[in-house]
Design a protein around this motif. Structure first.
Motif, short mmCIF file in Angstrom:
data_model
loop_
_atom_site.label_atom_id
_atom_site.label_comp_id
_atom_site.label_asym_id
_atom_site.label_seq_id
_atom_site.Cartn_x
_atom_site.Cartn_y
_atom_site.Cartn_z
N HIS A 1 0.75 -1.45 -0.14
CA HIS A 1 -0.12 -0.04 0.14
C HIS A 1 0.98 1.35 -0.07
N ARG A 2 2.04 1.05 -0.46
CA ARG A 2 3.03 2.36 -0.59
C ARG A 2 3.81 2.22 -1.74
N TYR A 3 3.94 3.35 -2.62
CA TYR A 3 4.61 3.35 -3.89
C TYR A 3 5.96 3.25 -3.85
N GLN A 4 6.71 2.36 -4.32
CA GLN A 4 8.09 2.28 -4.46
C GLN A 4 8.77 1.85 -5.65
N LYS A 5 9.90 2.32 -6.25
CA LYS A 5 10.51 1.94 -7.26
C LYS A 5 11.72 1.00 -7.07
N TYR A 6 11.71 -0.05 -7.86
CA TYR A 6 13.13 -0.73 -7.70
C TYR A 6 13.89 -1.08 -8.90
N VAL A 7 14.93 -1.39 -8.88
CA VAL A 7 15.48 -1.73 -9.96
C VAL A 7 16.42 -2.89 -9.69
N ARG A 8 16.30 -4.03 -10.67
CA ARG A 8 16.83 -5.28 -10.59
C ARG A 8 17.29 -5.83 -12.00
N GLN A 9 18.21 -6.40 -12.01
CA GLN A 9 18.85 -6.94 -13.39
C GLN A 9 18.57 -5.78 -14.49
N GLY A 10 18.76 -4.45 -14.10
CA GLY A 10 18.57 -3.54 -14.96
C GLY A 10 17.07 -2.89 -15.42
N MET A 11 16.27 -3.76 -14.77
CA MET A 11 14.96 -3.40 -15.07
C MET A 11 14.08 -2.91 -13.82
N ASN A 12 12.93 -2.24 -14.31
CA ASN A 12 12.16 -1.54 -13.47
C ASN A 12 11.20 -2.35 -12.72
N LYS B 1 -3.28 5.80 4.62
CA LYS B 1 -3.27 7.01 5.36
C LYS B 1 -3.57 8.23 4.47
N LEU B 2 -3.19 7.99 3.10
CA LEU B 2 -3.18 8.83 2.19
C LEU B 2 -2.51 10.28 2.37
N ARG B 3 -1.17 9.89 2.83
CA ARG B 3 -0.35 11.28 3.06
C ARG B 3 0.28 11.68 1.75
N GLY B 4 0.11 11.48 0.70
CA GLY B 4 0.67 12.33 -0.26
C GLY B 4 1.93 11.31 -1.02
N LEU B 5 2.55 12.04 -2.01
CA LEU B 5 3.51 11.66 -2.85
C LEU B 5 4.89 11.50 -2.06
N ARG B 6 5.01 12.31 -1.02
CA ARG B 6 6.13 12.28 -0.14
C ARG B 6 6.37 10.86 0.58
N TYR B 7 5.13 10.45 0.84
CA TYR B 7 5.01 9.15 1.61
C TYR B 7 4.86 7.76 0.74
N GLY B 8 4.49 8.16 -0.35
CA GLY B 8 4.01 7.08 -1.54
C GLY B 8 2.63 6.61 -1.43
N GLU B 9 1.96 7.39 -0.55
CA GLU B 9 0.55 7.04 -0.25
C GLU B 9 -0.53 7.75 -1.09
N PHE B 10 -1.18 7.27 -1.94
CA PHE B 10 -2.37 7.76 -2.67
C PHE B 10 -2.91 6.65 -3.28
N ASP B 11 -4.10 7.16 -3.90
CA ASP B 11 -4.97 6.40 -4.66
C ASP B 11 -4.86 6.66 -6.13
N HIS B 12 -4.65 5.53 -6.97
CA HIS B 12 -4.19 5.90 -8.18
C HIS B 12 -4.25 4.84 -9.23
N VAL B 13 -4.09 4.95 -10.38
CA VAL B 13 -3.87 3.83 -11.48
C VAL B 13 -2.60 3.98 -12.11
N ALA B 14 -1.80 2.92 -12.64
CA ALA B 14 -0.84 3.15 -13.43
C ALA B 14 -1.28 2.86 -14.91
N TRP B 15 -1.11 3.90 -15.75
CA TRP B 15 -1.35 3.99 -16.86
C TRP B 15 -0.11 3.75 -17.95
N VAL B 16 -0.28 2.58 -18.69
CA VAL B 16 1.07 2.01 -19.30
C VAL B 16 0.85 1.90 -20.94
N THR B 17 1.87 2.76 -21.31
CA THR B 17 1.97 2.69 -22.99
C THR B 17 3.16 2.18 -23.58
N VAL B 18 2.94 1.30 -24.39
CA VAL B 18 4.01 0.55 -25.08
C VAL B 18 4.04 0.98 -26.41
#
Length: 237
Positions: free
Chosen positions: A156-167, A179-196
């Motif tokens: 329930h918290r946004y975080q990015k990792y890099v492994r094997q050079g991939m995201n 708690k929806l404390r915002g971007l600083r805490y990675g706490e927000f309601d969202h959808v990830a929109w993916v374009t290839v």
């Protein structure tokens, strides 16, 4: 999501509250969730989370409703792997069974030239204490040298990792407890929109739910019965 009109939607699990063996209660929860999913104007791909498959009863109900606990599909030369991180479901820390790893190893071998691979899994199993035994390293080894992106949830918290050079992306919530404390805490309601596009790396935009409005600017109204839980209360999801 209907305003955005994607080709399809993929979940990363925890679709119901679950954590019960009461079949009537589980049927009610699935009816509520699928009532929302059926309003989508595009296909919705289910991926199980620990709330959806917390015990043998829930696993049986999943099989009755959706069939496969893990699967794959190809869309426009892009391979999608829907991985079950609660296999077997008795392991609370998360695990990918040997049978499942072998399935995806074969899938990757049978699709050697796809332009990109997306892995959708509920738990960010690469962060767990049982990494040496939970099956992820075997799957990751099969992915090594391929172009791929991983999406997970659970924390329930946004975080990015890099492994094997991939995201690798640990997504935040889309209505789950936070708690929806915002971007600083990675706490927000969202959808990830993916374009290839062609052979380029995917473009990923995180769209905040409170920033998506129809042309008349009226905020969408939900008839959801659930009450938002505080982050950290109840089973981890």
């Amino acid at each position: 999501i209907n305003l955005l009109q994607p080709a399809f939607v993929v979940s990363v699990g925890d679709l119901i509250e679950g954590y019960t063996k009461d079949t009537a209660k589980l049927a009610k929860e699935w009816k509520e969730f699928q009532g929302y999913a059926h309003k989508l104007q595009m296909p919705f791909f289910y991926v199980p989370g620990n709330h959806d498959m917390a015990n043998a009863v829930e696993a049986d109900i999943w099989k009755e409703r959706f069939g496969r606990r893990y699967y794959h599909f190809v869309y426009k030369d892009v391979l999608f792997l829907a991985v079950n991180s609660d296999d077997p479901n008795e392991d609370k820390e998360g695990r990918i069974s040997k049978e499942q790893v072998e399935y995806f190893q074969k899938v990757l071998k049978d699709n050697p030239t796809v332009r990109w691979i997306f892995v959708c899994v509920h738990k960010p199993v690469w962060t767990q204490n049982n990494l040496d035994t939970n099956g992820w390293l075997d799957l990751e080894k099969a992915l090594n040298g391929r172009k791929y992106t991983v999406f997970a949830g659970h924390i329930h918290r946004y975080q990015k990792y890099v492994r094997q050079g991939m995201n690798y992306y640990q997504l935040a919530t889309t209505g789950g407890g936070s708690k929806l404390r915002g971007l600083r805490y990675g706490e927000f309601d969202h959808v990830a929109w993916v374009t290839v596009k062609n052979s380029a790396d995917p473009i990923i935009a995180n769209l905040m739910l409170d920033g998506i409005y129809p042309e008349n600017l009226k905020k969408p109204i939900t008839d959801e019965e659930g009450v938002r839980a505080r982050y950290g209360v109840g089973p981890a999801s």
